[in-house]
Design a protein around this motif. Structure first.
Motif, PDB file in Angstrom:
ATOM      1  N   ILE A  29       0.813  -1.224   0.000  1.00  0.00           N
ATOM      2  CA  ILE A  29       0.000   0.000   0.000  1.00  0.00           C
ATOM      3  C   ILE A  29       0.845   1.271   0.000  1.00  0.00           C
ATOM      4  O   ILE A  29       0.501   2.228  -0.716  1.00  0.00           O
ATOM      5  N   PRO A  30       1.954   1.369   0.742  1.00  0.00           N
ATOM      6  CA  PRO A  30       2.767   2.589   0.628  1.00  0.00           C
ATOM      7  C   PRO A  30       3.240   2.868  -0.800  1.00  0.00           C
ATOM      8  O   PRO A  30       3.261   4.028  -1.225  1.00  0.00           O
ATOM      9  N   LYS A  31       3.587   1.818  -1.562  1.00  0.00           N
ATOM     10  CA  LYS A  31       3.986   2.014  -2.962  1.00  0.00           C
ATOM     11  C   LYS A  31       2.811   2.486  -3.804  1.00  0.00           C
ATOM     12  O   LYS A  31       2.948   3.337  -4.691  1.00  0.00           O
ATOM     13  N   GLN A  32       1.635   1.906  -3.543  1.00  0.00           N
ATOM     14  CA  GLN A  32       0.448   2.350  -4.268  1.00  0.00           C
ATOM     15  C   GLN A  32       0.187   3.836  -4.010  1.00  0.00           C
ATOM     16  O   GLN A  32      -0.053   4.610  -4.937  1.00  0.00           O
ATOM     17  N   ALA A  33       0.229   4.214  -2.744  1.00  0.00           N
ATOM     18  CA  ALA A  33      -0.056   5.605  -2.373  1.00  0.00           C
ATOM     19  C   ALA A  33       0.983   6.550  -2.956  1.00  0.00           C
ATOM     20  O   ALA A  33       0.640   7.618  -3.484  1.00  0.00           O
ATOM     21  N   ASP A  34       2.245   6.165  -2.881  1.00  0.00           N
ATOM     22  CA  ASP A  34       3.302   7.026  -3.416  1.00  0.00           C
ATOM     23  C   ASP A  34       3.126   7.232  -4.914  1.00  0.00           C
ATOM     24  O   ASP A  34       3.308   8.350  -5.424  1.00  0.00           O
ATOM     25  N   GLY A  35       2.754   6.161  -5.628  1.00  0.00           N
ATOM     26  CA  GLY A  35       2.533   6.289  -7.055  1.00  0.00           C
ATOM     27  C   GLY A  35       1.407   7.256  -7.374  1.00  0.00           C
ATOM     28  O   GLY A  35       1.508   8.051  -8.320  1.00  0.00           O
ATOM     29  N   LEU A  36       0.348   7.224  -6.592  1.00  0.00           N
ATOM     30  CA  LEU A  36      -0.774   8.135  -6.809  1.00  0.00           C
ATOM     31  C   LEU A  36      -0.371   9.574  -6.522  1.00  0.00           C
ATOM     32  O   LEU A  36      -0.716  10.495  -7.279  1.00  0.00           O
ATOM     33  N   ILE A  37       0.354   9.771  -5.441  1.00  0.00           N
ATOM     34  CA  ILE A  37       0.787  11.128  -5.090  1.00  0.00           C
ATOM     35  C   ILE A  37       1.692  11.696  -6.176  1.00  0.00           C
ATOM     36  O   ILE A  37       1.530  12.841  -6.612  1.00  0.00           O
ATOM     37  N   GLN A  38       2.637  10.878  -6.633  1.00  0.00           N
ATOM     38  CA  GLN A  38       3.561  11.334  -7.681  1.00  0.00           C
ATOM     39  C   GLN A  38       2.820  11.647  -8.985  1.00  0.00           C
ATOM     40  O   GLN A  38       3.235  12.517  -9.753  1.00  0.00           O
TER      41      GLN A  38
END
Length: 307
Positions: A29-38
């Motif tokens: 989930i942290p990777k998913q969230a980071d991708g969305l933020i970026q």
């Protein structure tokens, strides 16, 4: 939720991350969230259709929602939790848990086995669900293509506020664009109507949509951000071209089975959300390679890369 604080921009309907054995993988989930933020995505809509909500247990849904809130805390990313369930009590419990965890809003679709026969019955079902989250903004999730429940959304907006005071709007995944216009205009624009069909985002924007929820915003946000930018500049030729790119991408994924193929694309982008749960069909290794080859041999791979 005031008009000024309504959801705007792209809202990604996120995937439920799984290990190879099908168990939930909260570590992704942290990777998913980071991708969305970026990618400039405004919010995550968790445990919805793309999130395979009806293939998850209640504790799994609570754990996924809680982890998204933890990861998004202190970032621009907002979290909306889908809490819909065929069991009214489970839906209300999910709503209460989501409020405690700190989501920005909740959403629920209609029950799809025993279906409400009219708007009044739909409201009776949703009332304790929305109440479970107190004053937290509540969005009805209208997706008749999946639930088989096709009721008048203008009647719903007229009748529901008396029983559901925290009703804020609708997640509108419905092909009826005439009704979409009516919902946007209802009560002088009183409600927040989130557009839910990625392949027709440009149409939604022309009718006045400000926020849009979609599964392809997880991996193809650059296409839609270019589309929105062109629309705002009144460069409609470019906006139409970008919309067509998204249609081509989604049609390609649909050839392999959309949900599994979308997760495969996420893996290709370095976010290993895993496979899908039964009864959705997993991609074989050959299918994954074929999808990768067709993506990278076309302009579609470049289209989804960050600019």
């Amino acid at each position: 939720m005031s008009a000024a604080s309504r959801f705007q921009g792209l809202i990604a309907a996120t995937h439920a991350p799984f290990h190879d054995d099908g168990s939930v993988n909260l570590e992704v989930i942290p990777k998913q969230a980071d991708g969305l933020i970026q990618a400039g995505v405004a919010a995550a809509f968790v445990c919805g259709s793309t999130g395979e909500a009806h293939s998850l247990t209640v504790p799994e849904r609570q754990a996924i929602t809680r982890r998204w809130v933890e990861v998004a805390r202190g970032t621009p990313l907002q979290v909306i939790a889908h809490v819909g369930h065929n069991c009214q009590q489970d839906a209300a419990a999910l709503a209460s848990a989501a409020q405690r965890d700190g989501v920005c809003a909740i959403s629920a679709l209609a029950p799809s086995y025993f279906k409400p026969v009219d708007v009044a019955e739909l409201i009776r079902f949703l009332k304790p669900v929305a109440a479970g989250a107190g004053e937290l903004p509540f969005y009805f999730y209208d997706i008749p293509g999946m639930t088989g429940v096709s009721l008048s959304m203008t009647q719903f907006l007229e009748q529901a506020p008396a029983e559901i005071p925290n009703l804020t709007g609708i997640k509108y995944t419905n092909p009826d664009l005439v009704q979409f216009q009516e919902c946007l205009a209802f009560g002088g624009g009183q409600f927040d109507i989130l557009f839910g069909t990625d392949e027709c985002l440009l149409a939604g924007l022309t009718f006045g949509a400000r926020g849009a929820v979609g599964s392809s915003y997880n991996f193809a946000a650059p296409i839609y951000r270019r589309l929105i930018a062109a629309f705002e500049k009144k460069d409609f030729a470019t906006a139409r071209a970008e919309q067509l790119v998204s249609v081509r991408l989604i049609r390609l994924l649909a050839k392999f089975g959309y949900f599994a193929a979308a997760k495969s694309v996420m893996t290709l982008l370095g976010v290993p959300v895993g496979t899908v749960r039964s009864p959705l069909r997993r991609l074989s290794a050959d299918d994954h390679k074929s999808l990768e080859r067709q993506l990278k041999d076309s302009d579609l791979w470049g289209a989804i890369q960050p600019s």
